[in-house]
Design a protein around this motif. Structure first.
Motif, PDB file in Angstrom:
ATOM      1  N   ILE A  14     -20.209  11.853  31.279  1.00  0.00           N
ATOM      2  CA  ILE A  14     -20.518  12.766  30.176  1.00  0.00           C
ATOM      3  C   ILE A  14     -20.451  12.064  28.825  1.00  0.00           C
ATOM      4  N   ARG A  15     -20.304  10.750  28.836  1.00  0.00           N
ATOM      5  CA  ARG A  15     -20.170  10.013  27.566  1.00  0.00           C
ATOM      6  C   ARG A  15     -21.363  10.239  26.654  1.00  0.00           C
ATOM      7  N   GLY A  16     -22.545  10.391  27.228  1.00  0.00           N
ATOM      8  CA  GLY A  16     -23.720  10.619  26.406  1.00  0.00           C
ATOM      9  C   GLY A  16     -23.770  11.989  25.778  1.00  0.00           C
ATOM     10  N   ASP A  17     -23.027  12.955  26.323  1.00  0.00           N
ATOM     11  CA  ASP A  17     -22.999  14.308  25.753  1.00  0.00           C
ATOM     12  C   ASP A  17     -21.992  14.452  24.627  1.00  0.00           C
ATOM     13  N   LEU A  18     -21.150  13.460  24.435  1.00  0.00           N
ATOM     14  CA  LEU A  18     -20.116  13.526  23.404  1.00  0.00           C
ATOM     15  C   LEU A  18     -20.633  12.933  22.100  1.00  0.00           C
ATOM     16  N   PRO A  19     -20.026  13.315  20.973  1.00  0.00           N
ATOM     17  CA  PRO A  19     -20.467  12.770  19.680  1.00  0.00           C
ATOM     18  C   PRO A  19     -20.338  11.238  19.632  1.00  0.00           C
ATOM     19  N   ARG A  20     -21.206  10.614  18.903  1.00  0.00           N
ATOM     20  CA  ARG A  20     -21.179   9.156  18.810  1.00  0.00           C
ATOM     21  C   ARG A  20     -20.023   8.648  17.962  1.00  0.00           C
ATOM     22  N   THR A  21     -19.454   9.534  17.150  1.00  0.00           N
ATOM     23  CA  THR A  21     -18.391   9.097  16.233  1.00  0.00           C
ATOM     24  C   THR A  21     -17.017   9.053  16.894  1.00  0.00           C
ATOM     25  N   ILE A  22     -16.915   9.448  18.161  1.00  0.00           N
ATOM     26  CA  ILE A  22     -15.603   9.422  18.813  1.00  0.00           C
ATOM     27  C   ILE A  22     -15.228   7.995  19.164  1.00  0.00           C
ATOM     28  N   GLU A  23     -13.926   7.763  19.249  1.00  0.00           N
ATOM     29  CA  GLU A  23     -13.443   6.470  19.720  1.00  0.00           C
ATOM     30  C   GLU A  23     -13.496   6.421  21.242  1.00  0.00           C
ATOM     31  N   ALA A  24     -13.312   5.239  21.800  1.00  0.00           N
ATOM     32  CA  ALA A  24     -13.398   5.085  23.249  1.00  0.00           C
ATOM     33  C   ALA A  24     -12.344   5.963  23.921  1.00  0.00           C
ATOM     34  N   PRO A  25     -12.730   6.790  24.897  1.00  0.00           N
ATOM     35  CA  PRO A  25     -11.745   7.643  25.589  1.00  0.00           C
ATOM     36  C   PRO A  25     -10.684   6.803  26.297  1.00  0.00           C
ATOM     37  N   VAL A  26      -9.442   7.271  26.214  1.00  0.00           N
ATOM     38  CA  VAL A  26      -8.326   6.599  26.861  1.00  0.00           C
ATOM     39  C   VAL A  26      -7.893   7.457  28.047  1.00  0.00           C
ATOM     40  N   THR A  27      -8.084   6.939  29.255  1.00  0.00           N
ATOM     41  CA  THR A  27      -7.714   7.646  30.477  1.00  0.00           C
ATOM     42  C   THR A  27      -6.551   6.923  31.129  1.00  0.00           C
ATOM     43  N   GLN A  28      -5.464   7.626  31.372  1.00  0.00           N
ATOM     44  CA  GLN A  28      -4.277   6.997  31.933  1.00  0.00           C
ATOM     45  C   GLN A  28      -3.500   8.004  32.781  1.00  0.00           C
ATOM     46  N   ARG A  29      -2.723   7.471  33.705  1.00  0.00           N
ATOM     47  CA  ARG A  29      -1.892   8.324  34.541  1.00  0.00           C
ATOM     48  C   ARG A  29      -0.645   8.749  33.777  1.00  0.00           C
ATOM     49  N   VAL A  30      -0.156   9.939  34.072  1.00  0.00           N
ATOM     50  CA  VAL A  30       1.038  10.469  33.426  1.00  0.00           C
ATOM     51  C   VAL A  30       2.224  10.242  34.356  1.00  0.00           C
ATOM     52  N   ASP A  31       3.198   9.477  33.876  1.00  0.00           N
ATOM     53  CA  ASP A  31       4.389   9.188  34.656  1.00  0.00           C
ATOM     54  C   ASP A  31       5.373  10.332  34.486  1.00  0.00           C
ATOM     55  N   ILE A  32       5.470  11.199  35.501  1.00  0.00           N
ATOM     56  CA  ILE A  32       6.348  12.367  35.402  1.00  0.00           C
ATOM     57  C   ILE A  32       7.799  11.944  35.257  1.00  0.00           C
ATOM     58  N   ALA A  33       8.191  10.872  35.971  1.00  0.00           N
ATOM     59  CA  ALA A  33       9.591  10.438  35.923  1.00  0.00           C
ATOM     60  C   ALA A  33       9.970   9.920  34.543  1.00  0.00           C
ATOM     61  N   GLY A  34       9.005   9.484  33.750  1.00  0.00           N
ATOM     62  CA  GLY A  34       9.308   8.950  32.432  1.00  0.00           C
ATOM     63  C   GLY A  34       9.298   9.977  31.324  1.00  0.00           C
ATOM     64  N   LEU A  35       8.975  11.222  31.656  1.00  0.00           N
ATOM     65  CA  LEU A  35       8.935  12.254  30.627  1.00  0.00           C
ATOM     66  C   LEU A  35      10.343  12.757  30.310  1.00  0.00           C
TER      67      LEU A  35
END
Length: 202
Positions: free
Chosen positions: A118-139
């Motif tokens: 869906i990167r092409g459907d998003l505005p061009r002015t956004i920064e690169a999306p950051v996708t990461q796993r959420v460490d539940i034990a570290g919360l």
């Protein structure tokens, strides 16, 4: 061939049955006492977050131009349990939780692929999306919030840093939100309650 009636035999000779059940109970109690107990068990909850920043964008713009597209793309993935988004000025954070049993690495790759599509459907002015796993034990398991009617935000911030964190247990931590054991949490809550009376903050 003579059929053995176990019920009748147990009634006629109850001692072996009683002894057998006593042995089973003792084995059960002994096995239960040997079970390991962990304060923070290692639980792998497949949770992935997608952070997209667009400097200068309002929350309403991010909701319609970014967050809605991301949520629709992630909701279509297999094994998705919950999709929750948080929008602030210039930042959209979408967290997707998968059902237990889903491999976290596979879920991470699926989310990255969905965001890429869906990167092409998003505005061009956004920064690169950051996708990461959420460490539940570290919360953090305990988070404090403070407010004071007679203090500005700057005064309250200085009061928390200079007084509360110094006079409360665990003052060596660098953040007010941190992980504490239940005993430490109770002690810290007691210290904060004592400070509340003489400072006027809550």
């Amino acid at each position: 061939m003579r059929r053995i009636n176990i019920s009748a035999w147990a009634i006629r000779a109850p001692i072996p049955s009683v002894v057998l059940f006593i042995i089973l109970i003792l084995l059960g109690v002994f096995s239960f006492q040997q079970l390991p107990v962990e304060r923070f068990p290692n639980i792998d909850v497949p949770t992935i977050s997608v952070v997209i920043a667009q400097p200068g964008a309002s929350p309403s713009e991010l909701e319609t131009q970014v967050t809605k597209h991301v949520e629709d793309a992630l909701a279509a993935l297999s094994g998705v349990k919950h999709v929750v988004s948080t929008i602030t000025d210039g930042t959209s954070i979408t967290t997707v939780q998968f059902h237990l049993g889903i491999n976290t690495d596979r879920a991470l790759n699926d989310v990255k692929d969905a965001v890429t599509r869906i990167r092409g459907d998003l505005p061009r002015t956004i920064e690169a999306p950051v996708t990461q796993r959420v460490d539940i034990a570290g919360l953090p398991i305990l988070t404090y919030a403070a407010s004071a009617k007679d203090m500005s935000l700057e005064e309250l911030s200085w009061f928390i840093d200079d007084t509360v964190k110094r006079d409360s247990p665990g003052s060596s931590t660098t953040r007010l939100s941190a992980r504490y054991s239940p005993c430490e949490a109770l002690a810290k809550c007691g210290a904060l309650a004592a400070l509340r009376a003489k400072s006027g903050w809550r």
